[in-house]
Design a protein around this motif. Sequence first.
Motif, PDB file in Angstrom:
ATOM      1  N   VAL A 131       6.629 -19.460 -20.224  1.00  0.00           N
ATOM      2  CA  VAL A 131       7.273 -20.759 -20.071  1.00  0.00           C
ATOM      3  C   VAL A 131       6.490 -21.822 -20.831  1.00  0.00           C
ATOM      4  CG1 VAL A 131       8.305 -22.347 -18.444  1.00  0.00           C
ATOM      5  CG2 VAL A 131       7.690 -20.064 -17.697  1.00  0.00           C
ATOM      6  N   ALA A 132       5.178 -21.758 -20.686  1.00  0.00           N
ATOM      7  CA  ALA A 132       4.332 -22.726 -21.381  1.00  0.00           C
ATOM      8  C   ALA A 132       4.569 -22.640 -22.882  1.00  0.00           C
ATOM      9  CB  ALA A 132       2.869 -22.466 -21.053  1.00  0.00           C
ATOM     10  N   ASN A 135       7.939 -24.150 -23.838  1.00  0.00           N
ATOM     11  CA  ASN A 135       7.842 -25.615 -23.777  1.00  0.00           C
ATOM     12  C   ASN A 135       7.096 -26.151 -24.995  1.00  0.00           C
ATOM     13  OD1 ASN A 135       8.647 -27.317 -21.107  1.00  0.00           O
ATOM     14  ND2 ASN A 135       8.337 -25.165 -20.552  1.00  0.00           N
ATOM     15  N   ASP A 136       6.022 -25.486 -25.366  1.00  0.00           N
ATOM     16  CA  ASP A 136       5.249 -25.940 -26.518  1.00  0.00           C
ATOM     17  C   ASP A 136       6.074 -25.907 -27.799  1.00  0.00           C
ATOM     18  OD1 ASP A 136       3.095 -26.376 -24.932  1.00  0.00           O
ATOM     19  OD2 ASP A 136       1.965 -24.602 -25.546  1.00  0.00           O
ATOM     20  N   ARG A 137       6.769 -24.799 -27.983  1.00  0.00           N
ATOM     21  CA  ARG A 137       7.567 -24.699 -29.208  1.00  0.00           C
ATOM     22  C   ARG A 137       8.665 -25.752 -29.241  1.00  0.00           C
ATOM     23  NH1 ARG A 137       6.723 -19.714 -31.849  1.00  0.00           N
ATOM     24  NH2 ARG A 137       5.460 -18.300 -30.597  1.00  0.00           N
ATOM     25  N   ALA A 138       9.259 -25.989 -28.065  1.00  0.00           N
ATOM     26  CA  ALA A 138      10.368 -26.945 -28.010  1.00  0.00           C
ATOM     27  C   ALA A 138       9.908 -28.360 -28.319  1.00  0.00           C
ATOM     28  CB  ALA A 138      11.032 -26.894 -26.641  1.00  0.00           C
ATOM     29  N   THR A 139       8.677 -28.684 -27.923  1.00  0.00           N
ATOM     30  CA  THR A 139       8.207 -30.066 -28.075  1.00  0.00           C
ATOM     31  C   THR A 139       7.328 -30.258 -29.296  1.00  0.00           C
ATOM     32  OG1 THR A 139       6.380 -29.555 -26.582  1.00  0.00           O
ATOM     33  CG2 THR A 139       8.324 -30.549 -25.602  1.00  0.00           C
ATOM     34  N   LYS A 140       7.267 -29.243 -30.143  1.00  0.00           N
ATOM     35  CA  LYS A 140       6.467 -29.354 -31.350  1.00  0.00           C
ATOM     36  C   LYS A 140       6.829 -30.644 -32.112  1.00  0.00           C
ATOM     37  CE  LYS A 140       5.823 -25.286 -33.168  1.00  0.00           C
ATOM     38  NZ  LYS A 140       6.161 -24.066 -33.927  1.00  0.00           N
ATOM     39  N   GLY A 141       5.813 -31.361 -32.544  1.00  0.00           N
ATOM     40  CA  GLY A 141       6.068 -32.580 -33.302  1.00  0.00           C
ATOM     41  C   GLY A 141       6.215 -33.829 -32.454  1.00  0.00           C
ATOM     42  N   LEU A 142       6.216 -33.656 -31.138  1.00  0.00           N
ATOM     43  CA  LEU A 142       6.285 -34.828 -30.255  1.00  0.00           C
ATOM     44  C   LEU A 142       4.880 -35.136 -29.728  1.00  0.00           C
ATOM     45  CD1 LEU A 142       9.482 -34.114 -28.092  1.00  0.00           C
ATOM     46  CD2 LEU A 142       9.306 -35.478 -30.181  1.00  0.00           C
TER      47      LEU A 142
ATOM     48  N   GLU B  19      -2.916 -26.148 -18.481  1.00  0.00           N
ATOM     49  CA  GLU B  19      -1.729 -26.380 -19.313  1.00  0.00           C
ATOM     50  C   GLU B  19      -0.655 -25.338 -19.026  1.00  0.00           C
ATOM     51  OE1 GLU B  19      -5.246 -26.911 -20.225  1.00  0.00           O
ATOM     52  OE2 GLU B  19      -4.818 -25.718 -22.022  1.00  0.00           O
ATOM     53  N   ILE B  20      -1.081 -24.223 -18.487  1.00  0.00           N
ATOM     54  CA  ILE B  20      -0.094 -23.185 -18.185  1.00  0.00           C
ATOM     55  C   ILE B  20       0.334 -23.250 -16.721  1.00  0.00           C
ATOM     56  CG2 ILE B  20       0.191 -20.681 -17.953  1.00  0.00           C
ATOM     57  CD1 ILE B  20      -1.304 -20.363 -20.560  1.00  0.00           C
ATOM     58  N   TYR B  23       3.287 -25.183 -14.968  1.00  0.00           N
ATOM     59  CA  TYR B  23       4.666 -24.688 -14.988  1.00  0.00           C
ATOM     60  C   TYR B  23       5.016 -23.870 -13.752  1.00  0.00           C
ATOM     61  CZ  TYR B  23       4.845 -26.551 -19.651  1.00  0.00           C
ATOM     62  OH  TYR B  23       4.817 -27.410 -20.714  1.00  0.00           O
ATOM     63  N   ILE B  30      10.641 -28.516 -19.101  1.00  0.00           N
ATOM     64  CA  ILE B  30      11.786 -29.141 -19.749  1.00  0.00           C
ATOM     65  C   ILE B  30      13.022 -28.265 -19.592  1.00  0.00           C
ATOM     66  CG2 ILE B  30      12.712 -29.886 -21.965  1.00  0.00           C
ATOM     67  CD1 ILE B  30       9.930 -30.682 -22.777  1.00  0.00           C
ATOM     68  N   HIS B 156      15.535 -33.891 -31.185  1.00  0.00           N
ATOM     69  CA  HIS B 156      14.319 -33.317 -31.759  1.00  0.00           C
ATOM     70  C   HIS B 156      14.035 -31.917 -31.192  1.00  0.00           C
ATOM     71  CE1 HIS B 156      10.253 -33.701 -33.623  1.00  0.00           C
ATOM     72  NE2 HIS B 156       9.961 -32.808 -32.675  1.00  0.00           N
ATOM     73  N   ILE B 157      14.046 -31.808 -29.872  1.00  0.00           N
ATOM     74  CA  ILE B 157      13.735 -30.481 -29.316  1.00  0.00           C
ATOM     75  C   ILE B 157      14.832 -29.478 -29.647  1.00  0.00           C
ATOM     76  CG2 ILE B 157      12.291 -31.445 -27.470  1.00  0.00           C
ATOM     77  CD1 ILE B 157      14.421 -30.852 -25.500  1.00  0.00           C
ATOM     78  N   ASN B 160      14.005 -28.271 -33.030  1.00  0.00           N
ATOM     79  CA  ASN B 160      12.905 -27.303 -32.941  1.00  0.00           C
ATOM     80  C   ASN B 160      13.400 -25.930 -32.515  1.00  0.00           C
ATOM     81  OD1 ASN B 160      10.890 -29.081 -33.672  1.00  0.00           O
ATOM     82  ND2 ASN B 160      10.118 -29.416 -31.593  1.00  0.00           N
ATOM     83  N   MET B 161      14.218 -25.917 -31.493  1.00  0.00           N
ATOM     84  CA  MET B 161      14.629 -24.620 -30.950  1.00  0.00           C
ATOM     85  C   MET B 161      15.584 -23.904 -31.883  1.00  0.00           C
ATOM     86  SD  MET B 161      14.615 -25.050 -26.889  1.00  0.00           S
ATOM     87  CE  MET B 161      15.664 -26.468 -26.868  1.00  0.00           C
ATOM     88  N   GLU B 164      13.330 -22.314 -34.400  1.00  0.00           N
ATOM     89  CA  GLU B 164      12.644 -21.162 -33.824  1.00  0.00           C
ATOM     90  C   GLU B 164      13.570 -19.956 -33.737  1.00  0.00           C
ATOM     91  OE1 GLU B 164       9.629 -20.483 -32.466  1.00  0.00           O
ATOM     92  OE2 GLU B 164       8.672 -22.415 -32.855  1.00  0.00           O
TER      93      GLU B 164
END
Lengths: 174, 174
Positions: A131-132, A135-142, B19-20, B23, B30, B156-157, B160-161, B164
């Motif tokens: 999940v982490a 979330n990280d990939r989804a928010t990349k660039g933010l 950070e993990i 969740y 998110i 934005h997200i 990203n997705m 990906e």
Amino acid sequence: MTVPVDGHLPPEVQALPLEISVYAQPENSIGYLLRMGFRGFSTMLERKTSTHGVSSGQWRFLRQLWIEDGPTQRELSVRVGMREPTTVVAVNSLVKSGLAVREPSVEDRRKVHIRLTPLGRSLQATLLPMVADVNDRATKGLTKAEIATLLRLLRHINGNMAQELEQIGGDAVP
Amino acid sequence: MTVPVDGHLPPEVQALPLEISVYAQPENSIGYLLRMGFRGFSTMLERKTSTHGVSSGQWRFLRQLWIEDGPTQRELSVRVGMREPTTVVAVNSLVKSGLAVREPSVEDRRKVHIRLTPLGRSLQATLLPMVADVNDRATKGLTKAEIATLLRLLRHINGNMAQELEQIGGDAVP
DNA sequence: GGACTATGGTTAGAGTTCTAACCATTAATT
DNA sequence: AATTAATGGTTAGAACTCTAACCATAGTCC
């Protein structure tokens, strides 16, 4: 094929106020953006969890059981926000996969408690990092601030909608 | 019933970096917030559109046909972001409801064009205000600037997705 | 021209979710 | 105590969506 250019809308739609006709473009609707986001998220996560035999349907129930193990089926339904028949099939699936067991209540023979197996419990440490990662990939660039804002705004609109649905529909969100 | 308090997590989860382990609470993900938001949105909108006989399944296809009338079924699938079998049943349903018709292509006998009926087209002026209303209710209490920010962050997200999923899965979002 | 390949659409079967109707058990009321 | 209410769970049937397999038509290539 008829492809109306931006702003080329039928007369009765052009006649609508601008605040309404903007929604002719799905990208302007929060509902559409939420849907796309959810689908992307769900797909990415399931690709990872499925390597451990966990489907997206099981996932939501498993996550709740990590928070609170041994609820009745009814309680589990409420916590997860799904209707009871959904919980029945989800629990069937968890049991079949060896992640949880049904344990009839001793003091009330109507009730059934759902309890994680050691396997089901152990998966938390494996799946949370997934999940982490998503979330990280989804928010990349933010920035961190932007992410915090996004969470706050999402919680706000969810609160609004829960309130609307409660007072109008008087029922849970399907 | 075992109810771990906040932060009372099993040892192997406590051992994970913070950070993990955040969740462990769905409200911090998110994906969960998107899902809740989408479900609320979808429910509210469907309650309104169903008074005109339009279900949430039909809605997405209808909206695309308002933007571009007469695509082939394949093209419609791509635009809406659904797989072909989904489009087959959705179009069946639209046809049954008298909102669209299937029109075999004359230059390529494999192709079928989907075209709105006058009824299907006329619904745009009726249903768009409903989307506007649901968006308004969902964003109640937010400033125009906050709404704009929310749209920007969601796009934005989603971007990203999409990226990906394209590079990793090489396939559309299910 | 006939055999591969690609494209468009459909069917079959499955997963997730819902509503409505139902059965079993417990609680409340008379 | 017996009837009625409420509560917990299940089953039946539907909608939406997917993947996999399939058929029909069109394009390609020897």
